[in-house]
Design an enzyme around this catalytic site. Structure first.
Site, PDB file in Angstrom:
ATOM      1  N   CYS A 112       0.574  -1.287  -0.027  1.00 39.48           N
ATOM      2  CA  CYS A 112       0.026  -0.100   0.066  1.00 39.48           C
ATOM      3  C   CYS A 112       0.942   1.207  -0.309  1.00 39.48           C
ATOM      4  O   CYS A 112       0.035   2.452  -0.340  1.00 39.48           O
ATOM      5  CB  CYS A 112      -0.819  -0.109   1.389  1.00 39.48           C
ATOM      6  SG  CYS A 112      -1.965  -1.468   1.324  1.00 39.48           S
ATOM      7  N   HIS A 252      -3.318   7.462   2.758  1.00 43.27           N
ATOM      8  CA  HIS A 252      -3.749   6.018   2.291  1.00 43.27           C
ATOM      9  C   HIS A 252      -5.094   5.624   2.919  1.00 43.27           C
ATOM     10  O   HIS A 252      -5.322   5.977   4.121  1.00 43.27           O
ATOM     11  CB  HIS A 252      -2.651   5.067   3.034  1.00 43.27           C
ATOM     12  CG  HIS A 252      -3.100   3.562   2.628  1.00 43.27           C
ATOM     13  ND1 HIS A 252      -3.465   3.317   1.363  1.00 43.27           N
ATOM     14  CD2 HIS A 252      -3.244   2.549   3.277  1.00 43.27           C
ATOM     15  CE1 HIS A 252      -3.864   2.112   1.087  1.00 43.27           C
ATOM     16  NE2 HIS A 252      -3.608   1.649   2.518  1.00 43.27           N
ATOM     17  N   ASN A 282     -10.040   0.244  -0.068  1.00 42.41           N
ATOM     18  CA  ASN A 282      -8.722   0.044   0.126  1.00 42.41           C
ATOM     19  C   ASN A 282      -8.042  -0.383  -1.224  1.00 42.41           C
ATOM     20  O   ASN A 282      -8.462  -1.374  -1.567  1.00 42.41           O
ATOM     21  CB  ASN A 282      -8.193  -0.562   1.076  1.00 42.41           C
ATOM     22  CG  ASN A 282      -6.529  -0.566   1.349  1.00 42.41           C
ATOM     23  OD1 ASN A 282      -5.785  -0.321   0.389  1.00 42.41           O
ATOM     24  ND2 ASN A 282      -6.231  -1.495   2.424  1.00 42.41           N
TER      25      ASN A 282
HETATM   26  O1  UT7 Z   1      -3.669  -0.998   3.585  1.00 40.12           O
HETATM   27  C1  UT7 Z   1      -3.441  -1.857   4.724  1.00 40.12           C
HETATM   28  C2  UT7 Z   1      -4.426  -2.947   4.869  1.00 40.12           C
HETATM   29  N1  UT7 Z   1      -4.775  -3.269   6.237  1.00 40.12           N
HETATM   30  C3  UT7 Z   1      -5.577  -2.504   6.912  1.00 40.12           C
HETATM   31  O2  UT7 Z   1      -5.947  -1.540   6.591  1.00 40.12           O
HETATM   32  C4  UT7 Z   1      -6.510  -3.246   7.983  1.00 40.12           C
HETATM   33  C5  UT7 Z   1      -6.571  -2.481   9.174  1.00 40.12           C
HETATM   34  N2  UT7 Z   1      -7.573  -2.987  10.026  1.00 40.12           N
HETATM   35  C6  UT7 Z   1      -8.815  -2.543   9.888  1.00 40.12           C
HETATM   36  O3  UT7 Z   1      -9.245  -1.753   9.257  1.00 40.12           O
HETATM   37  C7  UT7 Z   1      -9.755  -3.284  10.987  1.00 40.12           C
HETATM   38  O4  UT7 Z   1      -8.891  -4.049  11.757  1.00 40.12           O
HETATM   39  C8  UT7 Z   1     -10.793  -4.245  10.057  1.00 40.12           C
HETATM   40  C9  UT7 Z   1     -11.758  -3.326   9.411  1.00 40.12           C
HETATM   41  C10 UT7 Z   1     -10.094  -5.193   9.465  1.00 40.12           C
HETATM   42  C11 UT7 Z   1     -11.722  -4.857  11.389  1.00 40.12           C
HETATM   43  O5  UT7 Z   1     -12.299  -3.909  12.276  1.00 40.12           O
HETATM   44  P1  UT7 Z   1     -12.095  -4.244  13.930  1.00 40.12           P
HETATM   45  O6  UT7 Z   1     -12.755  -3.427  14.623  1.00 40.12           O
HETATM   46  O7  UT7 Z   1     -10.679  -4.489  14.031  1.00 40.12           O
HETATM   47  O8  UT7 Z   1     -12.941  -5.509  13.955  1.00 40.12           O
HETATM   48  P2  UT7 Z   1     -12.409  -6.865  14.283  1.00 40.12           P
HETATM   49  O9  UT7 Z   1     -11.294  -7.657  13.635  1.00 40.12           O
HETATM   50  O10 UT7 Z   1     -11.888  -6.755  15.889  1.00 40.12           O
HETATM   51  O11 UT7 Z   1     -13.702  -8.028  14.486  1.00 40.12           O
HETATM   52  C12 UT7 Z   1     -14.658  -7.591  15.405  1.00 40.12           C
HETATM   53  C13 UT7 Z   1     -15.762  -8.489  14.976  1.00 40.12           C
HETATM   54  C14 UT7 Z   1     -15.191 -10.026  14.854  1.00 40.12           C
HETATM   55  O12 UT7 Z   1     -16.253 -10.868  15.407  1.00 40.12           O
HETATM   56  P3  UT7 Z   1     -16.303 -11.542  16.915  1.00 40.12           P
HETATM   57  O13 UT7 Z   1     -15.029 -12.469  16.783  1.00 40.12           O
HETATM   58  O14 UT7 Z   1     -15.857 -10.331  17.735  1.00 40.12           O
HETATM   59  O15 UT7 Z   1     -17.432 -12.297  16.994  1.00 40.12           O
HETATM   60  C15 UT7 Z   1     -15.233 -10.381  13.562  1.00 40.12           C
HETATM   61  O16 UT7 Z   1     -15.416 -11.701  13.138  1.00 40.12           O
HETATM   62  O17 UT7 Z   1     -16.479  -8.540  13.598  1.00 40.12           O
HETATM   63  C16 UT7 Z   1     -16.236  -9.555  12.806  1.00 40.12           C
HETATM   64  N3  UT7 Z   1     -16.100  -9.179  11.389  1.00 40.12           N
HETATM   65  C17 UT7 Z   1     -17.414  -8.918  10.582  1.00 40.12           C
HETATM   66  N4  UT7 Z   1     -18.367  -8.962  10.891  1.00 40.12           N
HETATM   67  C18 UT7 Z   1     -19.291  -8.478   9.819  1.00 40.12           C
HETATM   68  C19 UT7 Z   1     -15.090  -9.230  10.585  1.00 40.12           C
HETATM   69  N5  UT7 Z   1     -15.476  -8.755   9.432  1.00 40.12           N
HETATM   70  C20 UT7 Z   1     -16.625  -8.654   9.379  1.00 40.12           C
HETATM   71  C21 UT7 Z   1     -17.552  -8.308   8.337  1.00 40.12           C
HETATM   72  N6  UT7 Z   1     -19.039  -8.236   8.586  1.00 40.12           N
HETATM   73  N7  UT7 Z   1     -17.097  -8.067   7.240  1.00 40.12           N
END
Ligand code: UT7
Length: 327
Positions: A112, A252, A282
């Site tokens: 990225c 970004h 992204n």
């Molecule tokens: O260019 C660099 C690329 N990478 C990034 O920018 C990634 C940076 N990270 C992020 O943007 C965030 O961490 C995410 C958007 C990927 C995730 O957000 P979060 O607030 O950190 O959520 P989490 O990973 O803590 O997950 C929370 C819950 C989980 O469920 P449980 O285990 O708490 O029951 C996930 O399974 O949300 C669940 N979850 C979803 N639910 C509905 C994960 N993806 C989804 C989804 N829809 N698409």
């Protein structure tokens, strides 16, 4: 000698995938995606459409804006982590598509951060006098690496290309400072595990979907804000400026919450931060050049403005830069 941005353009595929469309594909919701990421839709390349095609379209717009033709370009650089082929470079394919036979061509892969790494390299080359006019594209077809059964990743990314012309100038315009970084031992936080020299493709790896992107989003998130803030303060400090001097910040676009947290820590008001993640998701190395093009076309960049860039991504890498806007 300076290296000014004199042209810009962007392209996104026609096909749009909305959050409602994704609700039909994986267990997710528009509410979850918007509240956790700010993304409303993303563009997805057509079958057979690859990175060089999108980079070429953005490049043609950038050339037109700069009042140049492909024949005027000395060097074509494509920042991408989703090349058309492992060999040759995507830039070499763009060179043929644009019919720029006198231009050199190479790719830059810093995930990225690729566009910021490439802008730093290319600006130094122009300032050194080795090249005069560079077409620099950031282009990605991330959709081809997505696991459409993994809701943790497939809702986040999209395809697009942005391009700029970096040209020698005697005016103090263009990149004034940059800082590039990488965090050791973080490769597996965001990677495509198999399909190249370390783990060549075989049936078992295909069955395990190791040819597709995998990410530990929460871990990447932690590093993202810290490195974008530290990088921003570093590059501003190099030119004797503070966040109060920033006219427009172009970060970004990976997650609206990351952008807001970074801006808050830097005390740059969100009105001075360019955001288009709702439209594209992204797009990796394409986010910043697409944002430059949109910001310029929307009249949000003016001659002499101080522009702050900050990025992070696979590697993990991070990058920041301060640019003085203007041809
Ligand atoms: O260019 C660099 C690329 N990478 C990034 O920018 C990634 C940076 N990270 C992020 O943007 C965030 O961490 C995410 C958007 C990927 C995730 O957000 P979060 O607030 O950190 O959520 P989490 O990973 O803590 O997950 C929370 C819950 C989980 O469920 P449980 O285990 O708490 O029951 C996930 O399974 O949300 C669940 N979850 C979803 N639910 C509905 C994960 N993806 C989804 C989804 N829809 N698409």
């Amino acid at each position: 000698m300076y290296a000014a941005i004199t042209g810009w353009g962007h392209y996104a595929p026609e096909k749009v995938l909305t959050n409602a469309d994704l609700e039909q594909i994986v267990e997710t919701s528009d509410e979850w995606i918007q509240s956790r990421t700010g993304i409303k839709r993303r563009h997805i390349a057509a079958p057979g459409q690859a990175t060089a095609d999108m980079a070429t379209r953005a490049g043609l717009l950038a050339l037109e804006e700069a009042g140049l033709t492909a024949k005027d370009i000395d060097l074509i650089v494509v920042a991408t982590t989703t090349p058309d082929l492992l060999l040759p470079s995507t830039a070499a394919l763009v060179q043929s598509k644009l019919d720029a036979p006198q231009a050199g061509a190479f790719d830059m892969n810093a995930a990225c951060c690729g566009f910021m790494y490439a802008l730093s390299a290319v600006s130094a080359m122009v300032r050194g006098g080795g090249v005069r006019r560079v077409l620099l594209c950031g282009a990605e077809t991330i959709s081809s690496y997505l696991n459409w059964e993994d809701r943790n990743t497939c809702v986040l990314f999209g395809d697009a290309a942005g391009a700029v012309i970096v040209e020698a100038s005697d005016q103090p315009r263009g990149l004034q400072s940059y800082k590039l970084g990488a965090i050791p031992n973080t490769a597996e936080m965001l990677w495509v595990k198999a399909g190249a020299t370390l783990r060549p493709m075989n049936q078992e790896r295909l069955d395990n979907k190791e040819q597709l992107l995998q990410m530990n989003g929460a871990e990447v998130f932690k590093h993202a804000v810290r490195s974008m803030v530290d990088g921003s303060l570093n590059v501003l400090g190099q030119v004797g400026k503070t966040p109060a001097d920033v006219d427009l910040m172009i970060p970004h676009q990976a997650n609206l919450r990351i952008i807001e947290a970074t801006a808050k820590r830097l005390e740059v008001p969100m009105e001075q931060v360019f955001v288009n993640i709702h439209e594209y998701g992204n797009t990796s190395a394409a986010t910043i050049p697409v944002a430059i093009s949109e910001a310029a076309r929307a009249g949000r960049l003016h001659d002499g403005d101080t522009v702050l860039f900050a990025a992070f991504g696979g590697g993990l890498t991070w990058a920041a830069g301060v640019l003085t806007w203007g041809k």
